[in-house]
Design a protein around this motif. Sequence first.
Motif, PDB file in Angstrom:
ATOM      1  N   ALA A 150     -19.189   1.202  12.499  1.00 54.85           N
ATOM      2  CA  ALA A 150     -19.676   2.314  11.564  1.00 54.85           C
ATOM      3  C   ALA A 150     -18.404   2.759  10.949  1.00 54.85           C
ATOM      4  N   HIS A 151     -17.289   2.761  11.394  1.00 56.48           N
ATOM      5  CA  HIS A 151     -15.984   2.971  10.998  1.00 56.48           C
ATOM      6  C   HIS A 151     -15.793   2.171   9.648  1.00 56.48           C
ATOM      7  N   GLU A 152     -15.838   0.739   9.817  1.00 55.48           N
ATOM      8  CA  GLU A 152     -15.549  -0.200   8.836  1.00 55.48           C
ATOM      9  C   GLU A 152     -16.724  -0.058   7.697  1.00 55.48           C
ATOM     10  N   ILE A 153     -17.738   0.257   8.115  1.00 55.16           N
ATOM     11  CA  ILE A 153     -18.767   0.621   7.059  1.00 55.16           C
ATOM     12  C   ILE A 153     -18.621   1.755   6.175  1.00 55.16           C
ATOM     13  N   GLY A 154     -17.902   2.494   6.818  1.00 57.48           N
ATOM     14  CA  GLY A 154     -17.327   3.893   6.283  1.00 57.48           C
ATOM     15  C   GLY A 154     -16.453   3.460   5.066  1.00 57.48           C
ATOM     16  N   HIS A 155     -15.452   2.578   5.376  1.00 59.83           N
ATOM     17  CA  HIS A 155     -14.679   2.016   4.363  1.00 59.83           C
ATOM     18  C   HIS A 155     -15.573   1.295   2.945  1.00 59.83           C
ATOM     19  N   HIS A 156     -16.610   0.702   3.519  1.00 63.50           N
ATOM     20  CA  HIS A 156     -17.547   0.121   2.522  1.00 63.50           C
ATOM     21  C   HIS A 156     -17.934   1.504   1.520  1.00 63.50           C
ATOM     22  N   LEU A 211      -8.012   8.800   4.329  1.00 61.23           N
ATOM     23  CA  LEU A 211      -9.046   7.814   4.272  1.00 61.23           C
ATOM     24  C   LEU A 211      -9.494   7.439   5.532  1.00 61.23           C
ATOM     25  N   GLU A 212      -8.813   7.190   6.555  1.00 63.98           N
ATOM     26  CA  GLU A 212      -9.114   6.541   7.744  1.00 63.98           C
ATOM     27  C   GLU A 212     -10.046   7.696   8.538  1.00 63.98           C
ATOM     28  N   LEU A 213      -9.390   9.132   8.247  1.00 66.87           N
ATOM     29  CA  LEU A 213     -10.388   9.921   8.932  1.00 66.87           C
ATOM     30  C   LEU A 213     -11.689  10.208   8.453  1.00 66.87           C
ATOM     31  N   THR A 228      -0.876   6.223  10.064  1.00 72.98           N
ATOM     32  CA  THR A 228      -1.499   5.730   9.301  1.00 72.98           C
ATOM     33  C   THR A 228      -3.123   6.077   9.220  1.00 72.98           C
ATOM     34  N   HIS A 229      -3.528   6.497  10.814  1.00 73.28           N
ATOM     35  CA  HIS A 229      -5.182   6.369  10.767  1.00 73.28           C
ATOM     36  C   HIS A 229      -5.359   7.728  11.487  1.00 73.28           C
ATOM     37  N   GLY A 230      -4.356   8.699  11.870  1.00 77.29           N
ATOM     38  CA  GLY A 230      -4.611   9.864  12.217  1.00 77.29           C
ATOM     39  C   GLY A 230      -4.533   9.919  14.003  1.00 77.29           C
TER      40      GLY A 230
END
Length: 285
Positions: free
Chosen positions: A166-172, A201-203, A254-256
């Motif tokens: 779901a995190h990767e989908i978040g980037h989509h 962006l990552e958060l 870079t990701h939090g």
Amino acid sequence: MKWQGRRQSGNLDDRRGMSKGKMAAGGGIVVTLIVLALNFFGGETGQQLAPIVEQLGNSQGNQQTEQRELTAQEKEMGNFMATVLADTEDVWGKVFSDNNLGQYQDPTMVLFTDAVSTGCGNASSASGPFYCPADQKLYMDLAFFDELKTRFGAQGGDFAIAYVTAHEIGHHVQTLLGTSQKVTKLQQQNRSEANRFSVALELQADFYAGVWAHYNQEYLEEGDIDEALSAANAVGDDAIQKRTQGNVVPDSFTHGSSEQRKRWFMKGYKTGDIKQGDTFSEILN
Ligand SMILES: [Zn+2]
């Protein structure tokens, strides 16, 4: 997570079990034999010969892969991933239309083993799961989820996998909404702030994972949210730095941090409201 018997997405490209086989050497021999045969029988000119060799050369690189039969466990994992993907399609389709964000475009999910070539270049398992904006595909080597437990110390479980997906989908989603493109431009203009833009962006991708979980509540089982939080905790920059280098350097995040990743996931989960996902004002101020 209750997933058995639910809709599976057709947007899964399962390349597991494919590997560059020992065929390459055989291919080489075939080429040599053809060249010898053509020379032996005279007649053929170099002009005609070239394409034959070229063709064999190409198929050597691209198609002579070995496909082994997937194990029952691997097939089950494939079905699980296809179900999670279908679920993100349903949720984001609804969220996009409820918020007048236009039509949600389903991404493709590629499952691979060891190495894969993507619209963003070649990747190996070492990169972990990632999303490539250039071809709008998610690339997942499922071996990462074993590492999440063994190397990163997360508790594991199916919902940990669902959270990462779901995190990767978040980037989509960020790509469809134009957020990723804006951030990339800002990072180029302001290189000293590039890491902080990346963290925001990552958060936000974690927040979007939480939003997805919010709409998935009827399928959640006890402990699922804990599995997601344990995974978010394990992949926090501070947790990773502490484990790999012994000290924590927040400027290089870079990701939090673990705390931030868990908090933004939970905010998405509790509100289910994508308008509340402004991670940028928190991180950049
Ligand atoms: Zn990410």
